[in-house]
Design a protein around this motif. Structure first.
Motif, short mmCIF file in Angstrom:
data_model
loop_
_atom_site.label_atom_id
_atom_site.label_comp_id
_atom_site.label_asym_id
_atom_site.label_seq_id
_atom_site.Cartn_x
_atom_site.Cartn_y
_atom_site.Cartn_z
N ASP A 24 7.69 9.51 10.66
CA ASP A 24 6.70 9.33 9.59
C ASP A 24 6.50 7.86 9.22
O ASP A 24 5.82 7.57 8.24
CB ASP A 24 7.14 10.10 8.34
N PRO A 32 3.69 6.69 16.85
CA PRO A 32 3.79 8.09 17.26
C PRO A 32 3.43 8.33 18.72
O PRO A 32 3.73 9.41 19.25
CB PRO A 32 2.83 8.81 16.32
N ALA A 69 1.96 13.91 14.11
CA ALA A 69 2.09 12.46 13.91
C ALA A 69 1.15 11.69 14.82
O ALA A 69 0.45 10.76 14.39
CB ALA A 69 3.53 12.03 14.14
#
Length: 431
Positions: free
Chosen positions: A25, A19, A404
């Protein structure tokens, strides 16, 4: 460790911290996988390091979170379920991911190099210096591969800090060609990060980096390196400071000065009130002439404080969102509080704030003890302290902990603290 396992280890950790470069994800799935592998390795180990108290506290915290979710749902059947509530269960993963890092600790050098090389390639691919120079000041120029330039600039700030400490570490490498390659990588990343953060016009990140200059100046005095290099590190800090406070006047004049003047006006007006009320405070904020973004944040923070004070010890759990929507104002469209501390306090009150405060202090202390004993390079402690400081400063005005990049940071930081604890336990067993 054979080559295939080594490559898999490096790739897995790159995904865990990905991230920083791109919003996805993927880090969540790899975190769960690493936790499962860590638990398997622990179950098969002949000599198992004991679970630290903080690991048991983390399990109790997760049980509290789940239990409170259930309790709120039973007492408030209309509860919408909140937003991104699952992230508060992640501390369950820290001990087992930490054990995974402990088992494969000999590959840490490779992950450090891989992180710097990937950062170099993605910064180079995403930054256009000409766009930064040609476009008007304040225009947001994309950097890295995020959905939001503010998130991207925070990622660049993480890389910036990592590159500064990698530069110090690389200075001691042998042979000469390896040292030069490391210094080139680090210097290039620092330059590209500064260009990217400047181009993204994220004032908050610039201010956060500016605060860290003080930490770097202190580090330059205490680091166990040659005097000439201490001067070089101090010079880097000074150069960045000059960039923040002189070459970026729109930050100091419009952002810092405007916010300070607005806050002082609010304090003055509140002090002169005959009778304090939330409605009067809202009117004062609107009349304070704060920059628009900060005005919005103040209103969001007030809403969050009001919800928190309904149950200051335990918070309102997943029912906070119902109350948030019921409050009638112009800011209902925002579900992000833009303050990580209040975001936790609304949900879990003082209990939540105390847990995360204790967790961060414990992790930092484990890294410090490990460095003091010479088990890990002391630079790892200075780096960890710096990057934690950046994170804690950034969540004052943003909800980065539930993005994130923030979730990934907390998992990696927490796991590293547990890995350091296991390393210290191993040393104690030997002695």
């Amino acid at each position: 460790m054979n080559k295939k396992i080594e490559v898999a280890f490096v790739l897995a950790l790159l995904v865990l911290v990905s991230p920083v470069w791109v919003e996805s994800d993927g880090y969540r799935f790899i975190a769960i996988l690493l936790a499962l592998i860590g638990m398997f390795l622990y179950s098969k180990a002949v000599e198992k390091p004991p679970m630290p108290v903080m690991g048991k506290v983390g399990a109790l915290w997760a049980a509290f979170v789940v239990g409170y979710y259930i309790y709120v749902k039973l007492t408030h059947p209309d509860a919408t379920g909140g937003s991104a509530e699952g992230i508060y269960l992640f501390p369950l993963l820290y001990p087992s991911i930490g054990y995974f890092l402990y088992v494969y600790r000999n590959a840490f050098d490779k992950i450090i190099w891989a992180f710097m090389i990937v950062s170099f390639c993605l910064l180079l691919a995403s930054i256009s210096p000409l766009d930064v120079i040609e476009k008007p000041l304040g225009t947001r120029i994309p950097i890295l591969f995020h959905k939001n330039t503010i998130h991207a600039s925070l990622g660049a700030a993480f890389i910036l800090i990592a590159s500064v400490f990698f530069f110090i570490w690389a200075w001691k490498l042998r042979p000469k060609r390896v040292r030069l390659a490391g210094l080139f990588l680090a210097a290039s990343n620092v330059i590209m990060c500064l260009i990217g953060i400047y181009g993204s016009s994220s004032k908050g990140v610039w201010v956060s980096v500016g605060v860290l200059i003080f930490c770097w100046a202190i580090f330059s005095l205490v680091l166990p390196i040659r005097r000439i290099f201490k001067v070089a590190i101090a010079g880097i800090a000074i150069c960045i400071g000059v960039g923040v406070f002189f070459f970026l006047p729109h930050i100091t004049n419009e952002y810092v000065a405007g916010n300070i003047a607005g806050v002082l006006k609010i304090v003055q007006n509140v002090g002169s009130m005959d009778q304090f009320s939330m409605e009067a405070l809202k009117a004062t904020i609107d009349q304070s002439e704060l920059p628009k973004n900060m005005t919005v944040r103040f209103h969001l923070w007030m809403k969050a404080v009001q919800i928190w004070l309904m149950n200051p010890v335990f918070g309102m759990g997943i029912y906070w969102e119902n109350i948030w929507v019921q409050q009638s104002d112009d800011y209902n469209k925002f579900t992000l509080v833009h303050n990580g501390y209040l975001s936790v306090a609304m949900r879990f009150g003082l209990v939540g704030l105390l847990y995360y405060g204790a967790l961060f202090i414990w992790v930092t202390r484990q890294i410090r003890i490990c460095a003091d004993r010479g088990i890990i390079d002391r630079l790892a402690y200075y780096f960890s302290f710096s990057i934690l400081s950046l994170f804690l400063i950034s969540i004052l005005t943003n909800s980065n902990h539930r993005l994130a990049i923030g979730e990934s940071f907390m998992i990696a930081f927490g796991a590293f603290g547990f890995a350091c604890h296991y390393l210290c336990q191993k040393q104690n067993d030997k002695t």
